[in-house]
Design a protein around this motif. Structure first.
Motif, PDB file in Angstrom:
ATOM      1  N   VAL A 169       0.867  -1.184   0.000  1.00 57.15           N
ATOM      2  CA  VAL A 169       0.000   0.000   0.000  1.00 57.15           C
ATOM      3  C   VAL A 169       0.899   1.228   0.000  1.00 57.15           C
ATOM      4  O   VAL A 169       1.892   1.263   0.735  1.00 57.15           O
ATOM      5  CB  VAL A 169      -0.922   0.044   1.243  1.00 57.15           C
ATOM      6  N   ALA A 170       0.569   2.219  -0.831  1.00 54.43           N
ATOM      7  CA  ALA A 170       1.380   3.435  -0.889  1.00 54.43           C
ATOM      8  C   ALA A 170       0.496   4.651  -1.130  1.00 54.43           C
ATOM      9  O   ALA A 170      -0.497   4.576  -1.855  1.00 54.43           O
ATOM     10  CB  ALA A 170       2.416   3.332  -2.004  1.00 54.43           C
ATOM     11  N   THR A 171       0.888   5.764  -0.531  1.00 56.97           N
ATOM     12  CA  THR A 171       0.266   7.058  -0.810  1.00 56.97           C
ATOM     13  C   THR A 171       1.060   7.674  -1.951  1.00 56.97           C
ATOM     14  O   THR A 171       2.262   7.918  -1.817  1.00 56.97           O
ATOM     15  CB  THR A 171       0.323   7.973   0.424  1.00 56.97           C
ATOM     16  N   LEU A 172       0.400   7.922  -3.070  1.00 58.96           N
ATOM     17  CA  LEU A 172       1.077   8.431  -4.259  1.00 58.96           C
ATOM     18  C   LEU A 172       1.087   9.961  -4.268  1.00 58.96           C
ATOM     19  O   LEU A 172       0.132  10.598  -3.832  1.00 58.96           O
ATOM     20  CB  LEU A 172       0.377   7.917  -5.518  1.00 58.96           C
ATOM     21  N   VAL A 173       2.166  10.520  -4.788  1.00 57.79           N
ATOM     22  CA  VAL A 173       2.311  11.964  -4.925  1.00 57.79           C
ATOM     23  C   VAL A 173       2.036  12.342  -6.380  1.00 57.79           C
ATOM     24  O   VAL A 173       2.010  11.471  -7.258  1.00 57.79           O
ATOM     25  CB  VAL A 173       3.733  12.410  -4.506  1.00 57.79           C
ATOM     26  N   PRO A 174       1.829  13.624  -6.675  1.00 57.30           N
ATOM     27  CA  PRO A 174       1.649  14.027  -8.068  1.00 57.30           C
ATOM     28  C   PRO A 174       2.851  13.578  -8.905  1.00 57.30           C
ATOM     29  O   PRO A 174       3.995  13.933  -8.599  1.00 57.30           O
ATOM     30  CB  PRO A 174       1.573  15.557  -7.994  1.00 57.30           C
ATOM     31  N   SER A 175       2.584  12.751  -9.902  1.00 57.51           N
ATOM     32  CA  SER A 175       3.680  12.155 -10.667  1.00 57.51           C
ATOM     33  C   SER A 175       3.145  11.388 -11.869  1.00 57.51           C
ATOM     34  O   SER A 175       1.942  11.354 -12.118  1.00 57.51           O
ATOM     35  CB  SER A 175       4.466  11.195  -9.765  1.00 57.51           C
ATOM     36  N   LEU A 176       4.088  10.744 -12.564  1.00 57.18           N
ATOM     37  CA  LEU A 176       3.749   9.844 -13.660  1.00 57.18           C
ATOM     38  C   LEU A 176       3.870   8.413 -13.182  1.00 57.18           C
ATOM     39  O   LEU A 176       4.829   8.066 -12.495  1.00 57.18           O
ATOM     40  CB  LEU A 176       4.722  10.023 -14.831  1.00 57.18           C
ATOM     41  N   ILE A 177       2.912   7.595 -13.564  1.00 61.89           N
ATOM     42  CA  ILE A 177       3.001   6.157 -13.350  1.00 61.89           C
ATOM     43  C   ILE A 177       3.303   5.562 -14.714  1.00 61.89           C
ATOM     44  O   ILE A 177       2.622   5.867 -15.695  1.00 61.89           O
ATOM     45  CB  ILE A 177       1.675   5.586 -12.800  1.00 61.89           C
ATOM     46  N   SER A 178       4.334   4.742 -14.794  1.00 61.87           N
ATOM     47  CA  SER A 178       4.625   4.075 -16.067  1.00 61.87           C
ATOM     48  C   SER A 178       4.238   2.608 -15.942  1.00 61.87           C
ATOM     49  O   SER A 178       4.418   1.978 -14.899  1.00 61.87           O
ATOM     50  CB  SER A 178       6.093   4.232 -16.469  1.00 61.87           C
ATOM     51  N   LEU A 179       3.679   2.091 -17.022  1.00 58.89           N
ATOM     52  CA  LEU A 179       3.169   0.720 -17.046  1.00 58.89           C
ATOM     53  C   LEU A 179       3.753  -0.031 -18.230  1.00 58.89           C
ATOM     54  O   LEU A 179       3.884   0.540 -19.314  1.00 58.89           O
ATOM     55  CB  LEU A 179       1.645   0.730 -17.212  1.00 58.89           C
ATOM     56  N   ILE A 180       4.063  -1.291 -18.034  1.00 61.25           N
ATOM     57  CA  ILE A 180       4.380  -2.181 -19.147  1.00 61.25           C
ATOM     58  C   ILE A 180       3.214  -3.162 -19.215  1.00 61.25           C
ATOM     59  O   ILE A 180       2.962  -3.915 -18.272  1.00 61.25           O
ATOM     60  CB  ILE A 180       5.708  -2.936 -18.946  1.00 61.25           C
ATOM     61  N   THR A 181       2.481  -3.118 -20.330  1.00 61.95           N
ATOM     62  CA  THR A 181       1.288  -3.947 -20.465  1.00 61.95           C
ATOM     63  C   THR A 181       1.656  -5.392 -20.786  1.00 61.95           C
ATOM     64  O   THR A 181       2.798  -5.704 -21.123  1.00 61.95           O
ATOM     65  CB  THR A 181       0.366  -3.420 -21.579  1.00 61.95           C
ATOM     66  N   PHE A 182       0.660  -6.253 -20.700  1.00 62.23           N
ATOM     67  CA  PHE A 182       0.826  -7.663 -21.042  1.00 62.23           C
ATOM     68  C   PHE A 182       1.283  -7.815 -22.493  1.00 62.23           C
ATOM     69  O   PHE A 182       1.970  -8.753 -22.840  1.00 62.23           O
ATOM     70  CB  PHE A 182      -0.498  -8.407 -20.798  1.00 62.23           C
ATOM     71  N   GLU A 183       0.912  -6.851 -23.342  1.00 55.96           N
ATOM     72  CA  GLU A 183       1.310  -6.863 -24.757  1.00 55.96           C
ATOM     73  C   GLU A 183       2.678  -6.214 -24.944  1.00 55.96           C
ATOM     74  O   GLU A 183       3.103  -5.953 -26.061  1.00 55.96           O
ATOM     75  CB  GLU A 183       0.271  -6.136 -25.621  1.00 55.96           C
ATOM     76  N   ASP A 184       3.393  -5.915 -23.848  1.00 59.24           N
ATOM     77  CA  ASP A 184       4.725  -5.322 -23.856  1.00 59.24           C
ATOM     78  C   ASP A 184       4.736  -3.890 -24.390  1.00 59.24           C
ATOM     79  O   ASP A 184       5.712  -3.440 -24.973  1.00 59.24           O
ATOM     80  CB  ASP A 184       5.705  -6.200 -24.638  1.00 59.24           C
ATOM     81  N   GLU A 185       3.641  -3.151 -24.182  1.00 58.32           N
ATOM     82  CA  GLU A 185       3.532  -1.741 -24.548  1.00 58.32           C
ATOM     83  C   GLU A 185       3.818  -0.906 -23.308  1.00 58.32           C
ATOM     84  O   GLU A 185       3.408  -1.261 -22.209  1.00 58.32           O
ATOM     85  CB  GLU A 185       2.087  -1.427 -24.944  1.00 58.32           C
ATOM     86  N   GLU A 186       4.482   0.239 -23.503  1.00 57.60           N
ATOM     87  CA  GLU A 186       4.672   1.146 -22.382  1.00 57.60           C
ATOM     88  C   GLU A 186       3.595   2.219 -22.435  1.00 57.60           C
ATOM     89  O   GLU A 186       3.353   2.825 -23.472  1.00 57.60           O
ATOM     90  CB  GLU A 186       6.051   1.799 -22.437  1.00 57.60           C
ATOM     91  N   LYS A 187       2.919   2.423 -21.301  1.00 58.89           N
ATOM     92  CA  LYS A 187       1.880   3.445 -21.184  1.00 58.89           C
ATOM     93  C   LYS A 187       2.189   4.293 -19.965  1.00 58.89           C
ATOM     94  O   LYS A 187       2.889   3.858 -19.055  1.00 58.89           O
ATOM     95  CB  LYS A 187       0.498   2.815 -21.043  1.00 58.89           C
ATOM     96  N   PHE A 188       1.614   5.498 -19.969  1.00 61.34           N
ATOM     97  CA  PHE A 188       1.844   6.426 -18.867  1.00 61.34           C
ATOM     98  C   PHE A 188       0.518   6.939 -18.335  1.00 61.34           C
ATOM     99  O   PHE A 188      -0.451   7.077 -19.065  1.00 61.34           O
ATOM    100  CB  PHE A 188       2.699   7.608 -19.339  1.00 61.34           C
ATOM    101  N   LEU A 189       0.532   7.237 -17.052  1.00 68.54           N
ATOM    102  CA  LEU A 189      -0.637   7.778 -16.380  1.00 68.54           C
ATOM    103  C   LEU A 189      -0.152   8.905 -15.476  1.00 68.54           C
ATOM    104  O   LEU A 189       0.697   8.683 -14.616  1.00 68.54           O
ATOM    105  CB  LEU A 189      -1.303   6.668 -15.555  1.00 68.54           C
TER     106      LEU A 189
END
Length: 136
Positions: free
Chosen positions: A46-66
């Motif tokens: 569990v974490a409290t997130l700060v204003p930032s970017l979350i980067s994701l590597i999808t199951f299809e090996d795509e990089e996405k950002f949030l």
């Protein structure tokens, strides 16, 4: 090849809707005490997130950002939930930056208007009490 147990099921929740549901192999985010990385077999977290970017590597090996302005992340087993009041998703960081600036500027303007209205309401209420006190 990835097996079903080697993914995390990410759900990003906003106050009024579910922004995304996605299978991810890796997630990088920033908490109050620094950056961290989550992988499918990591311990619950569990974490409290700060204003930032979350980067994701999808199951299809795509990089996405949030982009988020703040939030809470909960990892339990293969389920990861991010709850945040505001988020913007994208795959291109340049476009995401522009979108974030526009949307968060609009949110700031709305919050300023709401604070102004609230201040006027408070003044009006105080004046009402003063008039009520004078008539007694």
């Amino acid at each position: 090849m990835n097996t079903p147990t080697s993914v995390m099921h990410l759900k990003v929740v906003l106050p009024t809707k579910i922004l995304m549901k996605l299978d991810v192999l890796k997630l990088n985010a920033e908490a109050e005490n620094g950056m961290f990385c989550l992988l499918p077999r990591h311990l619950d977290f569990v974490a409290t997130l700060v204003p930032s970017l979350i980067s994701l590597i999808t199951f299809e090996d795509e990089e996405k950002f949030l982009a988020i302005d703040q939030g809470i992340l909960v990892k339990q087993g293969d389920q990861v939930t991010v709850a945040t009041p505001h988020a913007v998703q994208g795959v291109d960081l340049g476009m995401l930056k522009q979108t974030v600036e526009q949307q968060f500027r609009l949110i700031d303007e709305r919050e300023k208007i709401a604070r102004s209205v609230l201040a006027k309401l408070e003044v009006s209420t105080i004046r009402g009490f003063i008039k009520l006190g004078e008539s007694i």
